[in-house]
Design a protein around this motif. Structure first.
Motif, PDB file in Angstrom:
ATOM      1  N   LEU A   1      -3.163  14.479  29.377  1.00  0.00           N
ATOM      2  CA  LEU A   1      -4.423  13.910  29.852  1.00  0.00           C
ATOM      3  C   LEU A   1      -4.703  12.572  29.184  1.00  0.00           C
ATOM      4  O   LEU A   1      -5.235  11.654  29.805  1.00  0.00           O
ATOM      5  N   SER A   2      -4.322  12.447  27.912  1.00  0.00           N
ATOM      6  CA  SER A   2      -4.505  11.188  27.193  1.00  0.00           C
ATOM      7  C   SER A   2      -3.675  10.081  27.824  1.00  0.00           C
ATOM      8  O   SER A   2      -4.109   8.929  27.928  1.00  0.00           O
ATOM      9  N   THR A   3      -2.469  10.437  28.279  1.00  0.00           N
ATOM     10  CA  THR A   3      -1.588   9.457  28.927  1.00  0.00           C
ATOM     11  C   THR A   3      -2.205   8.955  30.230  1.00  0.00           C
ATOM     12  O   THR A   3      -2.110   7.776  30.561  1.00  0.00           O
ATOM     13  N   LEU A   4      -2.854   9.859  30.968  1.00  0.00           N
ATOM     14  CA  LEU A   4      -3.491   9.470  32.220  1.00  0.00           C
ATOM     15  C   LEU A   4      -4.608   8.467  31.982  1.00  0.00           C
ATOM     16  O   LEU A   4      -4.885   7.621  32.829  1.00  0.00           O
ATOM     17  N   GLU A   5      -5.254   8.582  30.824  1.00  0.00           N
ATOM     18  CA  GLU A   5      -6.364   7.686  30.510  1.00  0.00           C
ATOM     19  C   GLU A   5      -5.887   6.296  30.119  1.00  0.00           C
ATOM     20  O   GLU A   5      -6.656   5.347  30.114  1.00  0.00           O
ATOM     21  N   LYS A   6      -4.606   6.192  29.757  1.00  0.00           N
ATOM     22  CA  LYS A   6      -4.062   4.894  29.325  1.00  0.00           C
ATOM     23  C   LYS A   6      -2.819   4.565  30.152  1.00  0.00           C
ATOM     24  O   LYS A   6      -1.710   4.537  29.626  1.00  0.00           O
ATOM     25  N   PRO A   7      -2.999   4.353  31.441  1.00  0.00           N
ATOM     26  CA  PRO A   7      -1.836   4.092  32.304  1.00  0.00           C
ATOM     27  C   PRO A   7      -1.167   2.760  31.995  1.00  0.00           C
ATOM     28  O   PRO A   7      -1.798   1.841  31.477  1.00  0.00           O
ATOM     29  N   ILE A   8       0.104   2.683  32.317  1.00  0.00           N
ATOM     30  CA  ILE A   8       0.854   1.442  32.118  1.00  0.00           C
ATOM     31  C   ILE A   8       0.457   0.436  33.198  1.00  0.00           C
ATOM     32  O   ILE A   8       0.284   0.786  34.359  1.00  0.00           O
ATOM     33  N   SER A   9       0.295  -0.807  32.809  1.00  0.00           N
ATOM     34  CA  SER A   9      -0.128  -1.841  33.754  1.00  0.00           C
ATOM     35  C   SER A   9       0.939  -2.092  34.813  1.00  0.00           C
ATOM     36  O   SER A   9       2.109  -1.748  34.636  1.00  0.00           O
TER      37      SER A   9
ATOM     38  N   PHE B   1      15.866   6.254  26.640  1.00  0.00           N
ATOM     39  CA  PHE B   1      14.836   5.596  25.836  1.00  0.00           C
ATOM     40  C   PHE B   1      13.827   4.867  26.729  1.00  0.00           C
ATOM     41  O   PHE B   1      12.615   4.941  26.515  1.00  0.00           O
ATOM     42  N   VAL B   2      14.343   4.157  27.722  1.00  0.00           N
ATOM     43  CA  VAL B   2      13.473   3.412  28.634  1.00  0.00           C
ATOM     44  C   VAL B   2      12.548   4.350  29.401  1.00  0.00           C
ATOM     45  O   VAL B   2      11.337   4.102  29.512  1.00  0.00           O
ATOM     46  N   MET B   3      13.093   5.451  29.914  1.00  0.00           N
ATOM     47  CA  MET B   3      12.273   6.397  30.681  1.00  0.00           C
ATOM     48  C   MET B   3      11.237   7.080  29.799  1.00  0.00           C
ATOM     49  O   MET B   3      10.106   7.345  30.232  1.00  0.00           O
ATOM     50  N   LYS B   4      11.615   7.375  28.567  1.00  0.00           N
ATOM     51  CA  LYS B   4      10.680   7.999  27.621  1.00  0.00           C
ATOM     52  C   LYS B   4       9.503   7.071  27.347  1.00  0.00           C
ATOM     53  O   LYS B   4       8.344   7.508  27.327  1.00  0.00           O
ATOM     54  N   GLN B   5       9.803   5.784  27.151  1.00  0.00           N
ATOM     55  CA  GLN B   5       8.743   4.815  26.888  1.00  0.00           C
ATOM     56  C   GLN B   5       7.876   4.594  28.115  1.00  0.00           C
ATOM     57  O   GLN B   5       6.648   4.507  28.021  1.00  0.00           O
ATOM     58  N   PHE B   6       8.522   4.518  29.270  1.00  0.00           N
ATOM     59  CA  PHE B   6       7.772   4.268  30.502  1.00  0.00           C
ATOM     60  C   PHE B   6       6.807   5.402  30.813  1.00  0.00           C
ATOM     61  O   PHE B   6       5.648   5.175  31.167  1.00  0.00           O
ATOM     62  N   CYS B   7       7.269   6.638  30.674  1.00  0.00           N
ATOM     63  CA  CYS B   7       6.431   7.799  30.992  1.00  0.00           C
ATOM     64  C   CYS B   7       5.601   8.259  29.801  1.00  0.00           C
ATOM     65  O   CYS B   7       4.816   9.195  29.920  1.00  0.00           O
ATOM     66  N   GLN B   8       5.785   7.593  28.656  1.00  0.00           N
ATOM     67  CA  GLN B   8       5.035   7.901  27.442  1.00  0.00           C
ATOM     68  C   GLN B   8       5.152   9.382  27.078  1.00  0.00           C
ATOM     69  O   GLN B   8       4.178  10.051  26.771  1.00  0.00           O
ATOM     70  N   MET B   9       6.372   9.897  27.130  1.00  0.00           N
ATOM     71  CA  MET B   9       6.622  11.302  26.852  1.00  0.00           C
ATOM     72  C   MET B   9       7.089  11.524  25.419  1.00  0.00           C
ATOM     73  O   MET B   9       7.607  10.622  24.770  1.00  0.00           O
ATOM     74  N   LYS B  10       6.892  12.749  24.960  1.00  0.00           N
ATOM     75  CA  LYS B  10       7.293  13.114  23.609  1.00  0.00           C
ATOM     76  C   LYS B  10       8.801  13.350  23.524  1.00  0.00           C
ATOM     77  O   LYS B  10       9.445  13.040  22.534  1.00  0.00           O
ATOM     78  N   GLU B  11       9.380  13.894  24.577  1.00  0.00           N
ATOM     79  CA  GLU B  11      10.803  14.233  24.607  1.00  0.00           C
ATOM     80  C   GLU B  11      11.370  13.860  25.969  1.00  0.00           C
ATOM     81  O   GLU B  11      10.819  14.225  27.002  1.00  0.00           O
TER      82      GLU B  11
ATOM     83  N   LYS C   1      10.904  -1.248  35.741  1.00  0.00           N
ATOM     84  CA  LYS C   1      11.687  -1.061  36.961  1.00  0.00           C
ATOM     85  C   LYS C   1      12.917  -1.973  36.949  1.00  0.00           C
ATOM     86  O   LYS C   1      14.024  -1.551  37.306  1.00  0.00           O
ATOM     87  N   LYS C   2      12.711  -3.215  36.521  1.00  0.00           N
ATOM     88  CA  LYS C   2      13.819  -4.169  36.446  1.00  0.00           C
ATOM     89  C   LYS C   2      14.838  -3.738  35.390  1.00  0.00           C
ATOM     90  O   LYS C   2      16.044  -3.893  35.577  1.00  0.00           O
ATOM     91  N   ARG C   3      14.313  -3.176  34.298  1.00  0.00           N
ATOM     92  CA  ARG C   3      15.218  -2.746  33.230  1.00  0.00           C
ATOM     93  C   ARG C   3      16.059  -1.552  33.690  1.00  0.00           C
ATOM     94  O   ARG C   3      17.244  -1.451  33.378  1.00  0.00           O
ATOM     95  N   GLU C   4      15.430  -0.652  34.450  1.00  0.00           N
ATOM     96  CA  GLU C   4      16.167   0.500  34.964  1.00  0.00           C
ATOM     97  C   GLU C   4      17.258   0.031  35.929  1.00  0.00           C
ATOM     98  O   GLU C   4      18.371   0.560  35.929  1.00  0.00           O
ATOM     99  N   GLU C   5      16.942  -0.967  36.726  1.00  0.00           N
ATOM    100  CA  GLU C   5      17.911  -1.531  37.666  1.00  0.00           C
ATOM    101  C   GLU C   5      19.111  -2.109  36.910  1.00  0.00           C
ATOM    102  O   GLU C   5      20.272  -1.899  37.279  1.00  0.00           O
ATOM    103  N   ALA C   6      18.815  -2.809  35.806  1.00  0.00           N
ATOM    104  CA  ALA C   6      19.887  -3.404  34.999  1.00  0.00           C
ATOM    105  C   ALA C   6      20.769  -2.322  34.378  1.00  0.00           C
ATOM    106  O   ALA C   6      21.991  -2.471  34.291  1.00  0.00           O
ATOM    107  N   ILE C   7      20.157  -1.229  33.959  1.00  0.00           N
ATOM    108  CA  ILE C   7      20.913  -0.121  33.363  1.00  0.00           C
ATOM    109  C   ILE C   7      21.844   0.513  34.393  1.00  0.00           C
ATOM    110  O   ILE C   7      23.000   0.825  34.105  1.00  0.00           O
ATOM    111  N   ARG C   8      21.350   0.690  35.611  1.00  0.00           N
ATOM    112  CA  ARG C   8      22.200   1.258  36.665  1.00  0.00           C
ATOM    113  C   ARG C   8      23.400   0.358  36.947  1.00  0.00           C
ATOM    114  O   ARG C   8      24.518   0.840  37.154  1.00  0.00           O
TER     115      ARG C   8
ATOM    116  N   GLU D   1       6.548  -2.985  36.426  1.00  0.00           N
ATOM    117  CA  GLU D   1       7.545  -3.814  37.111  1.00  0.00           C
ATOM    118  C   GLU D   1       8.666  -4.191  36.147  1.00  0.00           C
ATOM    119  O   GLU D   1       9.846  -4.222  36.521  1.00  0.00           O
ATOM    120  N   SER D   2       8.297  -4.439  34.889  1.00  0.00           N
ATOM    121  CA  SER D   2       9.286  -4.781  33.875  1.00  0.00           C
ATOM    122  C   SER D   2      10.242  -3.619  33.632  1.00  0.00           C
ATOM    123  O   SER D   2      11.456  -3.802  33.530  1.00  0.00           O
TER     124      SER D   2
END
Length: 281
Positions: free
Chosen positions: A180-188, A228-238, A196-203, A193-194
């Motif tokens: 719920l805390s993550t929902l209150e602080k969504p990524i801009s 690492f990128v997906m963890k940061q993007f989704c702000q997940m613990k694991e 998304k571009k990084r994920e594209e580069a990784i692929r 977009e940044s």
């Protein structure tokens, strides 16, 4: 003015705990007597009451201190915050009591709904205010009004199937409060977009290693970066459960077709296998 002993007797908080609260700067006496005894006025007792309310929810003292010391929050705002928390807890307890009553009546099917009605309404509100305007207007047009859309959302999220899905997502985030805390602080939008571009580069980098073994250092390094990128993007613990879900999505027909069309035949299968090989260790 009351002495620390009188405050302890009045509130049920030990003198030792009050001393500790003073040491960490959470709750200090109003003044001290000539002999050095701590003294508290009614305003101090009101602050202590607010602290004890938050402690009922097992909120860490560090976070309570940040709230209490926040100059932008007045007394009524703090009380409103606590009221919302108490209402959510009350709904949860009533929900559990009703479930137990059903079992006592012979209905052995327990209801394990994850979120209370108040929390679901909050989730809808956060989604509503943070989604792109064009998408919001499209949804309102589809349902006829924002209120009808909200009612549909509440009904869907209340279903057993969706609650089970949310239970897994909440587990990924390390708990319901963290989610719920993550929902209150969504990524801009810009940050999204940044990423998304990084994920594209990784692929693209992963495609270049298509002829390498999944256990090779080159492939593992890229998948590690992906995780690492997906963890940061989704702000997940694991990130492991998330990445395995990503791998599964690559095997789903619509996603598989889109990925293969963009990166070449068999790319989706390769991405899925590389992720699964990395996280199976």
């Amino acid at each position: 003015m009351r002495t620390i002993k009188e405050v302890a007797e009045l509130t049920g908080v030990s003198v030792r705990t009050l001393h500790y609260y003073d040491e960490i700067g959470l709750f200090s006496p109003t003044s001290k007597s000539e002999t050095g005894y701590r003294l508290y006025d009614d305003k101090a007792l009101e602050i202590l009451q607010q602290i004890l309310f938050f402690r009922e929810f097992d909120i860490p003292l560090k976070e309570i201190k940040a709230i209490i010391k926040n100059s932008s929050l007045d007394r009524n705002q703090i009380l409103q915050m606590q009221r919302e928390m108490l209402v959510a807890k009350k709904e949860r307890l009533e929900h559990l009591i009703a479930s137990v009553d059903d079992v006592l009546k012979g209905d052995n099917r327990m209801d394990f709904s994850l979120f209370t009605k108040t929390e679901v309404e909050k989730m809808f509100h956060l989604m509503f205010i943070n989604m792109p305007e064009e998408m919001r207007q499209t949804a309102i047009g589809e349902f006829g009004s924002a209120e009808q859309w909200k009612q549909h959302y509440l009904e869907v999220v209340a279903s057993e199937e969706v609650q089970r899905r949310y239970a897994k997502v909440v587990e990924w985030y390390g708990g319901k409060d963290a989610y719920l805390s993550t929902l209150e602080k969504p990524i801009s939008k810009e940050v999204a977009e940044s990423y998304k571009k990084r994920e594209e580069a990784i692929r693209q980098k992963l495609l270049e290693k298509r002829n390498c073994d999944f256990q090779s250092v080159e492939v593992k390094k890229i998948i590690g970066e992906y995780g690492f990128v997906m963890k940061q993007f989704c702000q997940m613990k694991e990130e492991k459960p998330l990445m395995l879900a990503v791998a599964q999505s690559y095997r789903n027909k619509p996603c598989q077709q889109a990925i293969d069309q963009q990166y070449g035949e068999g790319a989706a299968q390769f991405f899925a296998q590389a992720i699964e090989a990395f996280y199976s260790d």
